[in-house]
Write a protein that holds these residues in place. Structure first.
Motif, PDB file in Angstrom:
ATOM      1  N   VAL A   1       0.872  -1.170   0.000  1.00  7.03           N
ATOM      2  CA  VAL A   1       0.000   0.000   0.000  1.00  7.03           C
ATOM      3  C   VAL A   1       0.909   1.220   0.000  1.00  7.03           C
ATOM      4  O   VAL A   1       1.550   1.524   1.014  1.00  7.03           O
ATOM      5  CB  VAL A   1      -0.944  -0.005   1.217  1.00  7.03           C
ATOM      6  CG1 VAL A   1      -1.864   1.206   1.178  1.00  7.03           C
ATOM      7  CG2 VAL A   1      -1.751  -1.296   1.271  1.00  7.03           C
ATOM      8  N   VAL A   2       0.967   1.926  -1.139  1.00 10.31           N
ATOM      9  CA  VAL A   2       1.952   2.980  -1.366  1.00 10.31           C
ATOM     10  C   VAL A   2       1.259   4.333  -1.346  1.00 10.31           C
ATOM     11  O   VAL A   2       0.272   4.540  -2.077  1.00 10.31           O
ATOM     12  CB  VAL A   2       2.678   2.767  -2.708  1.00 10.31           C
ATOM     13  CG1 VAL A   2       3.776   3.806  -2.890  1.00 10.31           C
ATOM     14  CG2 VAL A   2       3.254   1.351  -2.781  1.00 10.31           C
ATOM     15  N   ASP A   3       1.770   5.244  -0.513  1.00 11.92           N
ATOM     16  CA  ASP A   3       1.256   6.611  -0.531  1.00 11.92           C
ATOM     17  C   ASP A   3       2.405   7.572  -0.764  1.00 11.92           C
ATOM     18  O   ASP A   3       3.575   7.210  -0.695  1.00 11.92           O
ATOM     19  CB  ASP A   3       0.538   6.942   0.787  1.00 11.92           C
ATOM     20  CG  ASP A   3       1.463   7.014   1.980  1.00 11.92           C
ATOM     21  OD1 ASP A   3       2.410   7.819   1.976  1.00 11.92           O
ATOM     22  OD2 ASP A   3       1.246   6.255   2.952  1.00 11.92           O
ATOM     23  N   ARG A   4       2.048   8.825  -1.073  1.00 12.45           N
ATOM     24  CA  ARG A   4       3.027   9.875  -1.347  1.00 12.45           C
ATOM     25  C   ARG A   4       2.967  10.969  -0.284  1.00 12.45           C
ATOM     26  O   ARG A   4       3.206  12.131  -0.565  1.00 12.45           O
ATOM     27  CB  ARG A   4       2.759  10.484  -2.725  1.00 12.45           C
ATOM     28  CG  ARG A   4       2.982   9.530  -3.881  1.00 12.45           C
ATOM     29  CD  ARG A   4       4.461   9.206  -4.009  1.00 12.45           C
ATOM     30  NE  ARG A   4       4.717   8.258  -5.101  1.00 12.45           N
ATOM     31  CZ  ARG A   4       5.938   7.840  -5.450  1.00 12.45           C
ATOM     32  NH1 ARG A   4       6.974   8.294  -4.772  1.00 12.45           N
ATOM     33  NH2 ARG A   4       6.092   6.987  -6.433  1.00 12.45           N
ATOM     34  N   GLY A   5       2.634  10.566   0.931  1.00 20.86           N
ATOM     35  CA  GLY A   5       2.505  11.519   2.016  1.00 20.86           C
ATOM     36  C   GLY A   5       3.848  11.968   2.562  1.00 20.86           C
ATOM     37  O   GLY A   5       4.898  11.786   1.936  1.00 20.86           O
TER      38      GLY A   5
ATOM     39  N   ASP B   1       5.017  -4.504   7.763  1.00 20.08           N
ATOM     40  CA  ASP B   1       6.136  -3.604   8.017  1.00 20.08           C
ATOM     41  C   ASP B   1       5.962  -2.337   7.204  1.00 20.08           C
ATOM     42  O   ASP B   1       5.196  -2.292   6.231  1.00 20.08           O
ATOM     43  CB  ASP B   1       7.467  -4.274   7.657  1.00 20.08           C
ATOM     44  CG  ASP B   1       7.723  -5.527   8.475  1.00 20.08           C
ATOM     45  OD1 ASP B   1       7.869  -5.408   9.697  1.00 20.08           O
ATOM     46  OD2 ASP B   1       7.755  -6.619   7.868  1.00 20.08           O
ATOM     47  N   ALA B   2       6.703  -1.304   7.624  1.00 22.59           N
ATOM     48  CA  ALA B   2       6.665  -0.008   6.943  1.00 22.59           C
ATOM     49  C   ALA B   2       8.001   0.254   6.271  1.00 22.59           C
ATOM     50  O   ALA B   2       9.058  -0.003   6.854  1.00 22.59           O
ATOM     51  CB  ALA B   2       6.342   1.099   7.940  1.00 22.59           C
ATOM     52  N   GLU B   3       7.943   0.736   5.023  1.00 25.32           N
ATOM     53  CA  GLU B   3       9.137   1.090   4.274  1.00 25.32           C
ATOM     54  C   GLU B   3       8.960   2.476   3.672  1.00 25.32           C
ATOM     55  O   GLU B   3       7.826   2.961   3.528  1.00 25.32           O
ATOM     56  CB  GLU B   3       9.408   0.076   3.147  1.00 25.32           C
ATOM     57  CG  GLU B   3       9.674  -1.341   3.619  1.00 25.32           C
ATOM     58  CD  GLU B   3       9.895  -2.285   2.443  1.00 25.32           C
ATOM     59  OE1 GLU B   3       9.746  -1.818   1.285  1.00 25.32           O
ATOM     60  OE2 GLU B   3      10.190  -3.473   2.675  1.00 25.32           O
ATOM     61  N   ASP B   4      10.075   3.092   3.326  1.00 27.65           N
ATOM     62  CA  ASP B   4      10.018   4.392   2.650  1.00 27.65           C
ATOM     63  C   ASP B   4       9.615   4.196   1.193  1.00 27.65           C
ATOM     64  O   ASP B   4      10.075   3.262   0.511  1.00 27.65           O
ATOM     65  CB  ASP B   4      11.379   5.084   2.712  1.00 27.65           C
ATOM     66  CG  ASP B   4      11.725   5.512   4.125  1.00 27.65           C
ATOM     67  OD1 ASP B   4      10.801   5.812   4.891  1.00 27.65           O
ATOM     68  OD2 ASP B   4      12.929   5.513   4.458  1.00 27.65           O
ATOM     69  N   THR B   5       8.773   5.079   0.701  1.00 27.78           N
ATOM     70  CA  THR B   5       8.417   5.080  -0.722  1.00 27.78           C
ATOM     71  C   THR B   5       9.476   5.837  -1.499  1.00 27.78           C
ATOM     72  O   THR B   5       9.798   6.971  -1.131  1.00 27.78           O
ATOM     73  CB  THR B   5       7.050   5.748  -0.920  1.00 27.78           C
ATOM     74  OG1 THR B   5       6.068   5.032  -0.184  1.00 27.78           O
ATOM     75  CG2 THR B   5       6.665   5.768  -2.396  1.00 27.78           C
ATOM     76  N   PRO B   6      10.059   5.245  -2.537  1.00 28.66           N
ATOM     77  CA  PRO B   6      11.040   5.986  -3.343  1.00 28.66           C
ATOM     78  C   PRO B   6      10.433   7.286  -3.867  1.00 28.66           C
ATOM     79  O   PRO B   6       9.349   7.288  -4.441  1.00 28.66           O
ATOM     80  CB  PRO B   6      11.372   5.020  -4.481  1.00 28.66           C
ATOM     81  CG  PRO B   6      11.065   3.661  -3.928  1.00 28.66           C
ATOM     82  CD  PRO B   6       9.888   3.860  -3.018  1.00 28.66           C
TER      83      PRO B   6
ATOM     84  N   LEU C   1       5.240   6.737   2.287  1.00 25.46           N
ATOM     85  CA  LEU C   1       5.344   5.542   3.120  1.00 25.46           C
ATOM     86  C   LEU C   1       4.674   4.380   2.410  1.00 25.46           C
ATOM     87  O   LEU C   1       3.611   4.540   1.805  1.00 25.46           O
ATOM     88  CB  LEU C   1       4.680   5.783   4.477  1.00 25.46           C
ATOM     89  CG  LEU C   1       4.864   4.699   5.531  1.00 25.46           C
ATOM     90  CD1 LEU C   1       6.318   4.629   5.979  1.00 25.46           C
ATOM     91  CD2 LEU C   1       3.956   4.955   6.727  1.00 25.46           C
ATOM     92  N   THR C   2       5.316   3.214   2.491  1.00 24.78           N
ATOM     93  CA  THR C   2       4.777   1.995   1.891  1.00 24.78           C
ATOM     94  C   THR C   2       4.563   0.961   2.976  1.00 24.78           C
ATOM     95  O   THR C   2       5.506   0.631   3.712  1.00 24.78           O
ATOM     96  CB  THR C   2       5.729   1.429   0.826  1.00 24.78           C
ATOM     97  OG1 THR C   2       5.879   2.393  -0.224  1.00 24.78           O
ATOM     98  CG2 THR C   2       5.184   0.140   0.237  1.00 24.78           C
ATOM     99  N   MET C   3       3.337   0.469   3.097  1.00 26.38           N
ATOM    100  CA  MET C   3       3.018  -0.607   4.024  1.00 26.38           C
ATOM    101  C   MET C   3       3.115  -1.926   3.273  1.00 26.38           C
ATOM    102  O   MET C   3       2.437  -2.104   2.244  1.00 26.38           O
ATOM    103  CB  MET C   3       1.622  -0.431   4.612  1.00 26.38           C
ATOM    104  CG  MET C   3       1.496   0.777   5.513  1.00 26.38           C
ATOM    105  SD  MET C   3       2.443   0.544   7.027  1.00 26.38           S
ATOM    106  CE  MET C   3       2.146   2.123   7.831  1.00 26.38           C
ATOM    107  N   VAL C   4       3.954  -2.855   3.788  1.00 24.90           N
ATOM    108  CA  VAL C   4       4.180  -4.137   3.120  1.00 24.90           C
ATOM    109  C   VAL C   4       3.524  -5.225   3.953  1.00 24.90           C
ATOM    110  O   VAL C   4       3.980  -5.534   5.057  1.00 24.90           O
ATOM    111  CB  VAL C   4       5.680  -4.415   2.938  1.00 24.90           C
ATOM    112  CG1 VAL C   4       5.881  -5.722   2.198  1.00 24.90           C
ATOM    113  CG2 VAL C   4       6.352  -3.262   2.214  1.00 24.90           C
ATOM    114  N   LEU C   5       2.451  -5.807   3.410  1.00 22.94           N
ATOM    115  CA  LEU C   5       1.735  -6.902   4.055  1.00 22.94           C
ATOM    116  C   LEU C   5       2.151  -8.205   3.382  1.00 22.94           C
ATOM    117  O   LEU C   5       1.905  -8.403   2.193  1.00 22.94           O
ATOM    118  CB  LEU C   5       0.215  -6.701   3.935  1.00 22.94           C
ATOM    119  CG  LEU C   5      -0.670  -7.822   4.486  1.00 22.94           C
ATOM    120  CD1 LEU C   5      -0.445  -8.012   5.974  1.00 22.94           C
ATOM    121  CD2 LEU C   5      -2.142  -7.541   4.191  1.00 22.94           C
ATOM    122  N   THR C   6       2.818  -9.075   4.122  1.00 25.76           N
ATOM    123  CA  THR C   6       3.311 -10.351   3.583  1.00 25.76           C
ATOM    124  C   THR C   6       2.429 -11.477   4.091  1.00 25.76           C
ATOM    125  O   THR C   6       2.222 -11.614   5.308  1.00 25.76           O
ATOM    126  CB  THR C   6       4.770 -10.589   4.022  1.00 25.76           C
ATOM    127  OG1 THR C   6       5.569  -9.469   3.640  1.00 25.76           O
ATOM    128  CG2 THR C   6       5.325 -11.838   3.369  1.00 25.76           C
TER     129      THR C   6
END
Length: 852
Positions: free
Chosen positions: A762-766, A812-817, A821-826
């Motif tokens: 789930v990628v946002d540009r916030g 987990d949370a990762e930085d969006t290039p 913020l990008t939420m990674v649901l595995t």
């Protein structure tokens, strides 16, 4: 930059004149041309003190607001910017108002000293941290403002401002300390004569100890070995015998006759450790010394008189107390004894007291236990070799003629063998029997107990002397070997215990099991009780021996304090093993305390977490839940009002507001319920195989149309999830992303396969989240940044991660290039599991119902 110097005026109570003395010192320094300023001085409306401030430069104070009031504090930055040579800082133990740079004023002083500024300050004896309990017991008042003793001890100068209790009470009565309306209460409470006298004694003793430390440092730096009799220090020489208690009491009476007398008991042990006193007796004497206010010291030295005198001169003692010798009269042939030697070599600066006691001339009586150093079987074989060996050797030598010299060497070899096997006494027996046989069978005239040639007498005497000497050396070596092995084993055990203490690894049962194995016992138990009248209870027990309910029922008991004991059953331990056992017992008590503290910490942590959640829940109820309720209430009240005629557009708008508030309430209450289920561990997912494209689109119902873009390929493998939990988790993630994304920038939901996992991003540009806060945003009731209160109660991400982990996945949370913020649901990809297929088909309908 050189560190500044600290001068402290120490007083016994408020009003003795510390601040006045400090200001007087400031005027003297200014007259000498020193740049001196007042950083902070409180005159407490005392006229004479206020007058002393005239003519002194004062750094403006900093005013801080706290709980609706304004409080002046020392402006540390202004003083540092002014950089005077000397700064006056009153009330060293003062606690600064919240918002100051440092919590305590003494920390401000440390910064001034580090900047090279000399500081003159004041403090009362009751504010020293180590004396808090003592002062409370005297005055009944617990001092909240304290300063560490080390801060005051590090001062370059400490000046005592002293005043008699009577003079201080007169100052109080004249209104020179407190306002008139407070005088009577002060005189009848804190400023009672007994309180002031006790506080004055504390101050005098503390300063005396400081002066003594200065004197010791001076003597050390200038290598002064001669004793300076500035105060009476009495050294008591102990041997470990029962007379030690008499000597200690005698020394205590001598110390009471002099002002500030001090008793130092010292036991000097030989460096080889072969002769030692009774540990039990020394322990009793140590306790007695400490009860009488003295100190106990253990010193190693082979020359006891020299070691005792060196210790006395090292502590600047003025008197030495020794007991009359316990040696018998004939033993004085070997020397004058410790007492006479110390008295002869003490010199004119040390007085030596020889005290009589009941043990005079009764012998030292210290157990040697030489035979106990060797095993029983070795002692038996040693006696056989020493008693039966020489006759057997004589029978063999009678068959051959080897000459007297060779015969003596063979008998000597047999004596050495007896010494190696059984120690000193079997060797002496072998030497005695061997010398008689040599005289009878091999020394002319033969078969008679006489010796014709004097040379043969010398040879036999040498044989006996060599036999005794060799036997003594062998016995000494055996004893040292035994002791070295024992000490090595003890050191290994104690080292292991110390390591366990540092690492905190050993549990109570594990430690008790180690005790049982180390000493070969049947059982080990740690007993405790709350008081002397309470029954004993078992805190932990291992082994199969008989149960022990009280320490006196055990074969071995080792007390730990007043209300705890380590009890062992199986056999009686020798006294030499009790030293290591005492270390085990102390460690067991530490482990038990640690376990209880850990349990209390866990309970406190649980309570704190519960309190935090309850507080956050109350905050949510008070604002986030009440806000939509207030909106619904207002809209409903408006619609029901008969005074206003609403148009269709207004009614539709009010109804839309009610619907929006209800949806918001539903979402908030749902998250609260989900969080409570996660906190109580009642979430039980019903896992089944499902396609992501069946669930993800359903999670987008609560966000505006066009705010989310989907990229979920149809070729993705199925996933093992609970559809209901996955939908709720995805809904929370998408809602959070839409909330923080810029207007007009849609959120991207993309899925991809990776080995046996499927990732949903789930990628946002916030604004994004820094790395140190990425884990914190998943905690309950957390909002990152300046999110408005209406943005929710901070449970969405916590619920999403909880549901993901319940299904065996991760979030987990990762930085969006490029920012965001990008939420990674595995999630787990579904695989062929034939053994589970029938059950899955059979329970498909119930699972669907539970998920919904």
């Amino acid at each position: 930059m050189a560190r500044g110097k600290l001068r402290i005026y120490l007083g016994a109570a408020p009003g003795v004149g510390k601040t006045y003395a400090m200001l007087s010192e400031a005027h003297r320094r200014i007259e000498r041309g020193t740049d001196c300023v007042v950083a902070f001085v409180e005159h407490h409306d005392r006229p004479r003190t206020e007058v002393m401030l005239h003519g002194l430069e004062q750094v403006p104070r900093r005013e801080l607001e706290y709980r609706g009031g304004v409080f002046p504090e020392m402006d540390l930055d202004a003083v540092l910017a002014r950089r005077p040579q000397v700064a006056l800082v009153d009330e060293l133990a003062h606690t600064n108002v919240p918002g100051s740079r440092n919590a305590k004023r003494w920390q401000d002083v440390e910064e001034l000293l580090a900047a090279g500024i000399d500081v003159v300050s004041t403090v009362n004896i009751q504010h020293l941290e180590s004396l808090g309990d003592v002062v409370e017991s005297i005055t009944g008042v617990r001092q909240q403002e304290t300063v560490p003793d080390e801060v005051v001890r590090r001062a370059d100068q400490i000046e005592l401002v002293d005043m008699s209790p009577e003079a201080l009470r007169r100052r109080m009565a004249h209104g020179n300390i407190y306002q008139p309306d407070k005088v009577d209460a002060a005189l009848s409470n804190y400023f009672r004569p007994g309180n002031l006298t006790a506080l004055r004694e504390l101050a005098l003793l503390w300063v005396a100890d400081r002066v003594d430390a200065y004197l010791t440092q001076y003597r050390s730096e200038h290598r002064v070995s001669r004793i300076w009799g500035s105060r009476e220090r009495i050294v008591v020489g102990l041997t470990g015998g029962p007379e030690g208690r008499t000597l200690i009491r005698r020394a205590a009476r001598l110390a009471e006759k002099g002002a500030g007398g001090e008793v130092l008991a010292v036991y000097i042990a030989r460096s080889d450790g072969l002769t030692s006193a009774s540990p039990k007796e020394l322990a009793m004497q140590r306790t007695l010394v400490e009860d009488l206010g003295g100190t106990f010291h253990h010193v190693v030295g082979d020359d006891i008189p020299a070691a005792l005198l060196a210790f006395a001169r090292g502590v600047n003692a003025t008197q030495i107390v020794l007991g009359s010798s316990r040696r018998k009269t004939w033993q004085y042939v070997f020397g004058p004894g410790v007492g006479a030697t110390v008295a002869r070599e003490s010199g004119p600066d040390l007085d030596v007291h020889i005290v009589t006691h009941d043990e005079v001339a009764k012998g030292r009586g210290l157990p040697v236990a030489r035979g106990a150093r060797l095993g029983r079987s070795r002692r038996v074989w040693g006696w056989i070799a020493g008693v039966a060996g020489p006759p057997l050797l004589a029978v063999l030598l009678n068959t051959v003629d080897l000459g007297l010299a060779n015969d003596m060497l063979l008998f000597l070899a047999l004596t050495v063998a007896a010494a190696l096997l059984g120690g000193l006494f079997p060797a002496l027996a072998s030497a005695a029997v061997g010398s008689l046989l040599l005289n009878y069978f091999y020394t002319p005239p033969l078969h008679r107990w006489t010796i014709a040639d004097p040379k043969n007498i010398v040879a036999i005497l040498i044989f006996v002397a060599v036999g005794v000497a060799v036997a003594s050396v062998v016995d000494l070596a055996a004893r040292r070997t035994h002791q070295a092995a024992r000490l090595r084993a003890e050191s290994e055990i104690l080292s292991l215990l110390a390591g366990n203490v540092l690492r905190g690894e050993t549990g109570l049962e594990d430690l008790l099991e180690r005790v049982r194995e180390t000493f070969g016992m049947e059982s080990a138990a740690l007993l405790e009780r709350a008081s002397d009248v309470e029954p004993w209870t078992c805190a932990g027990r291992v082994g199969r021996g008989r149960p022990v309910e009280r320490p006196d029922q055990a074969d071995v008991d080792m007390p730990v304090g007043d209300h705890m004991a380590l009890a062992l059953t199986g056999r009686v331990l020798p006294a030499e093993d009790r030293r290591v056992l005492a270390a085990f017992a102390a460690q067991a008590a530490v482990v038990l305390d640690r376990r209880r503290l850990q349990a209390e910490a866990d309970r406190a942590r649980t309570l704190a977490e519960g309190n935090r959640i309850r507080t956050a829940l109350l905050a949510a109820v008070s604002h986030d839940l009440r806000t939509p309720l207030a909106g619904i209430k207002a809209a409903v009240t408006s619609l029901r009002s008969e005074d206003v005629e609403w148009s269709e557009e207004d009614r539709a708008e009010l109804l839309a507001g009610i619907e929006e508030g209800a949806d918001r309430l539903d979402h908030l209450v749902g998250n609260l319920l989900d969080m409570s289920r996660l906190q109580t561990g009642t979430v039980t997912p019903l896992i089944r195989e499902i396609d992501l494209d069946e669930v993800v689109p359903m999670a987008l119902g609560g966000v505006p149309e066009g705010s989310v873009g989907l990229d979920v390929p149809e070729s993705l493998p199925m996933v093992d999830v609970d559809p209901g939990l996955l939908e709720r988790a995805m809904a929370n993630l998408v809602e959070n992303a839409v909330k923080y994304s810029p207007s007009g920038t849609p959120v991207l939901v993309a899925a991809s396969a990776l080995a046996d996992r499927v990732e949903v991003r789930v990628v946002d540009r916030g604004p994004g989240v820094p790395d140190e806060a990425k884990d914190r945003i998943f905690e309950p009731f957390q909002r990152y940044g300046d999110a408005p209160r209406g943005a929710g109660v901070g449970l969405g991400l916590a619920v999403a991660r909880g549901f993901a982990e319940a299904m065996g996945g991760t979030l987990d949370a990762e930085d969006t290039p490029g920012g965001g913020l990008t939420m990674v649901l595995t999630l787990r990809a579904a695989g062929p599991r034939p053994e589970l297929l029938p059950a899955a088909e059979h329970t498909a309908e119930p699972e669907r119902q539970a998920s919904s």
